[in-house]
Design an enzyme around this catalytic site. Structure first.
Site, PDB file in Angstrom:
ATOM      1  N   GLU A 191      87.249  55.741  78.175  1.00  0.00           N
ATOM      2  CA  GLU A 191      87.008  56.983  78.034  1.00  0.00           C
ATOM      3  C   GLU A 191      85.500  57.145  78.442  1.00  0.00           C
ATOM      4  O   GLU A 191      84.954  58.464  78.546  1.00  0.00           O
ATOM      5  CB  GLU A 191      87.338  57.749  77.184  1.00  0.00           C
ATOM      6  CG  GLU A 191      88.470  57.705  76.025  1.00  0.00           C
ATOM      7  CD  GLU A 191      89.172  58.711  76.805  1.00  0.00           C
ATOM      8  OE1 GLU A 191      88.659  60.030  76.884  1.00  0.00           O
ATOM      9  OE2 GLU A 191      90.225  58.669  76.722  1.00  0.00           O
ATOM     10  N   THR A 238      96.534  60.854  79.851  1.00  0.00           N
ATOM     11  CA  THR A 238      96.223  62.003  78.412  1.00  0.00           C
ATOM     12  C   THR A 238      98.213  62.411  77.595  1.00  0.00           C
ATOM     13  O   THR A 238      98.909  62.343  78.648  1.00  0.00           O
ATOM     14  CB  THR A 238      95.553  63.225  78.001  1.00  0.00           C
ATOM     15  OG1 THR A 238      94.486  62.865  78.918  1.00  0.00           O
ATOM     16  CG2 THR A 238      94.951  64.091  77.191  1.00  0.00           C
ATOM     17  N   THR A 294      94.202  60.364  73.971  1.00  0.00           N
ATOM     18  CA  THR A 294      94.214  59.361  75.137  1.00  0.00           C
ATOM     19  C   THR A 294      93.532  58.209  75.303  1.00  0.00           C
ATOM     20  O   THR A 294      92.893  57.948  74.606  1.00  0.00           O
ATOM     21  CB  THR A 294      93.733  60.858  76.036  1.00  0.00           C
ATOM     22  OG1 THR A 294      93.530  60.472  77.431  1.00  0.00           O
ATOM     23  CG2 THR A 294      91.930  61.042  75.496  1.00  0.00           C
TER      24      THR A 294
END
EC number: 2.3.2.2
Length: 618
Positions: A468, A429, A447
């Site tokens: 993610e 990130t 990120t």
């Protein structure tokens, strides 16, 4: 036509701060030449030529605006936008786009993030939730196979892990709402950077090496990041003409080109039919993203979290991020202790315990509020903090995992008896902080999750897709304990990103944030208390050795604490430790009493960051 933020006017603003810092910013688009189209579609690497990257410094003080990020090229681009008359939002988007070139394993068009903005004209703090979303077809069994959770590394490198990207929509929405530059103007410097190339440093080479095996299984990733089939050499120039063309496309047509056009179809094809090398032995599971998922995506405008601490107003990101609620709860717990009067052992003891408690409550209660009943107000109430803070003993450490409390019905030193697990969050990130001459401030964390994300580059487009969705819980750790972070249709996975802006008497005092997965929250909390309570300047607070306790059996500490006598002193209280090389990589900006800006970045972590100002002073 640009994509617009979902209009929730009643949720857009906080209580107006007292006064303003300046007049509205006049529009002043930055002029720049378009990058020339380059033949071929892959990255290329060669020894650095005439272009030399800007010098890297972790601290800069001056006037006219400031930018702090992990990368000197990105910070310099943001400074140039400010110098040409752009405001903090213009500079933040331009800096973020540049990080998509130089920090592609941490952020970029294929990811998401959270944008916190102080508007000097209105005196209000506003936020954009640009978190990725699961496909509309997803359910709680997304990462189960034959009733069992997938091995984590197999889930990461797959189409299953890819959420609908939110970063492009975040950039355009922020510019539409508060910027003075168009998306094309904001992207143009990064477009030129991608075309010209950037100088590979040791950190980039190390991160590439850590992903080499995965990248070799995807021809588009190998072609871009392993030029001539080898790791890029330190000092060589890495170019990304595909990304330059993608930026030019978005600048010309807006982000609808990504969410509805040919680019959308390319993203969906990559997810549904992962482009694996013919000779690869890796099993890469496809995902279920559709063009409908992309066209249905929009960012969310919502209220920030707000906590009062030592006479300051601390604003952060509300759920789907857990950053604002968890930092806020821990600060509310610490409010009852005079941290400035404690020695290092007693300060760290209370900081660790407040973190442990806040993480216990985070795991039980925080998820996507569009799908879960998240008691945000209760988590941030002083009554709840007091009911939990009374668990802290002066002479004895708590043990983890600690059961959660109930913010809906606080009981003194009470808990629900329920323990929620700590879900893994990748540390890839990045965070940037920007302030302009009119007093506007941006704190922005973005990120793609793991270092290298899913490892899948969209062919001919020049950017990696995120992983993610592995931030979701794969399954409940205990069927008796409700888990607000299970996958669901169109759901945003819980995040720890904690972009933070702190006001004093209604005006910015400082802003900060950090990468680091689930350690982001403790990095922001420890830096903030070091600065506010422990007498450290913001650069000193960023540089100080860190500890992170996330309701786990052991507290991770950096070598600066692991090798300190205070470790043994804390161990006598029952604290258990393990050493980790580094925690977080923060950036921040402090507004000094004379109105100057002091930008601060990491002096060493992740190779050190880059703090720059428009007009440096002594």
């Amino acid at each position: 036509m640009r994509r617009r933020t979902t209009r929730l006017v009643s949720l857009l603003t906080t209580v107006a701060a007292v006064g303003t810092l300046g007049a509205a910013v006049p529009g002043a688009p930055a002029s720049a030449d378009s990058a020339a189209r380059s033949p071929g579609g892959s990255g290329s690497s060669e020894r650095a030529g005439a272009h030399e990257p800007p010098a890297k410094s972790p601290v800069a003080t001056g006037r006219g605006g400031a930018v702090s990020s992990v990368d000197p090229e990105a910070s310099a681009i943001g400074i140039d936008v400010l110098r040409r008359g752009g405001n903090a939002v213009d500079a933040a988007v331009a800096t973020a786009a540049a990080l998509g070139v130089t920090e592609p394993y941490s952020a970029g068009l294929g990811g998401g993030g959270y944008f916190v903005y102080y508007d000097a004209d209105s005196g209000e703090v506003r936020t954009i939730d640009g978190r990725e979303r699961a496909p509309l077809s997803a359910d709680k069994n997304l990462f189960l196979e034959d009733g069992e959770p997938l091995p984590f590394d197999e889930a990461v490198t797959s189409g299953l892990s890819v959420g609908t990207p939110g970063t492009p929509a975040t950039w355009e929405s922020a510019l539409d709402e508060w910027g003075t530059n168009s998306l094309g103007e904001a992207l143009r410097p990064a477009q030129r950077l991608a075309q010209r190339g950037f100088t590979v440093d040791e950190t980039f080479r190390e991160q590439t090496a850590g992903n080499e095996e995965r990248f070799r299984d995807f021809p588009a990733s190998a072609e871009l990041f392993l030029p001539d089939g080898e790791l890029p050499e330190v000092g060589s120039t890495l170019r990304n003409p595909d990304l330059a063309r993608t930026y030019r496309l978005l600048g010309r047509e807006g982000t609808e080109a990504l969410y509805e056009g040919d680019l959308a179809r390319d993203i969906v094809s990559t997810v549904r039919k992962p482009p694996v090398a013919p000779d690869s032995e890796r099993r890469v599971r496809p995902g279920d993203m559709t063009t409908e998922d992309l066209s249905a995506y929009d960012v969310k405008a919502q209220q920030p979290t707000r906590s009062e601490y030592r006479g300051l107003d601390v604003y952060g990101m509300a759920p789907s991020s857990s950053g604002g609620t968890t930092v806020g709860e821990a600060l509310n717990i610490l409010e009852s202790f005079d941290l400035d009067k404690l020695d290092e052992r007693d300060y760290l003891h209370r900081y660790i315990e407040a973190s442990r408690i806040a993480y216990a409550d985070r795991g039980r209660w925080v998820g996507d509020p569009a799908h879960e009943d998240v008691p945000t107000k209760g988590l941030l109430s002083q009554d709840f903090a007091d009911s939990r803070g009374c668990l802290i003993q002066d002479d004895k450490a708590l043990t983890s995992p600690l059961p959660a409390g109930d913010p809906r019905d606080p009981e003194d030193c009470g808990s629900t008896g329920e323990v929620a697990p700590l879900t893994y969050e990748g540390e890839s990130t990045t965070h940037l902080t920007v302030a302009d001459r009119w007093g506007n401030v941006v704190s922005y964390t973005l990120t793609i999750e793991q270092t290298g994300g899913s490892a899948m580059t969209v062919p001919d487009r020049g950017f990696l897709l995120n992983n993610e969705l592995t931030d979701f819980s794969f399954e409940p750790a205990d069927a008796r304990v409700p888990d607000p972070n299970l996958p669901g249709p169109g759901k945003r996975p819980r995040s720890s990103m904690s972009p933070t802006i702190v006001l004093k008497d209604g005006e910015p005092a400082f802003a900060l944030g950090s990468p680091g997965g689930s350690t982001i929250i403790t990095t922001v909390l420890q830096t903030l208390t070091n600065h506010v309570d422990r007498g450290m300047s913001l650069p000193e607070a960023l540089a100080a050795p860190r500890a992170t306790q996330r309701n786990t059996e052991t507290t991770e500490v950096e070598p600066g604490l692991a090798d300190s006598p205070v470790r043994d002193e804390l161990a006598e209280l029952g604290h258990r430790f393990e050493t980790t090389p580094e925690i977080g990589a923060a950036t921040g900006i402090r507004v000094l009493e004379d109105g100057r800006l002091r930008a601060a970045a990491e002096p060493e972590r992740r190779g050190g960051g880059s703090a720059q100002v428009v007009r440096p002073t002594d």
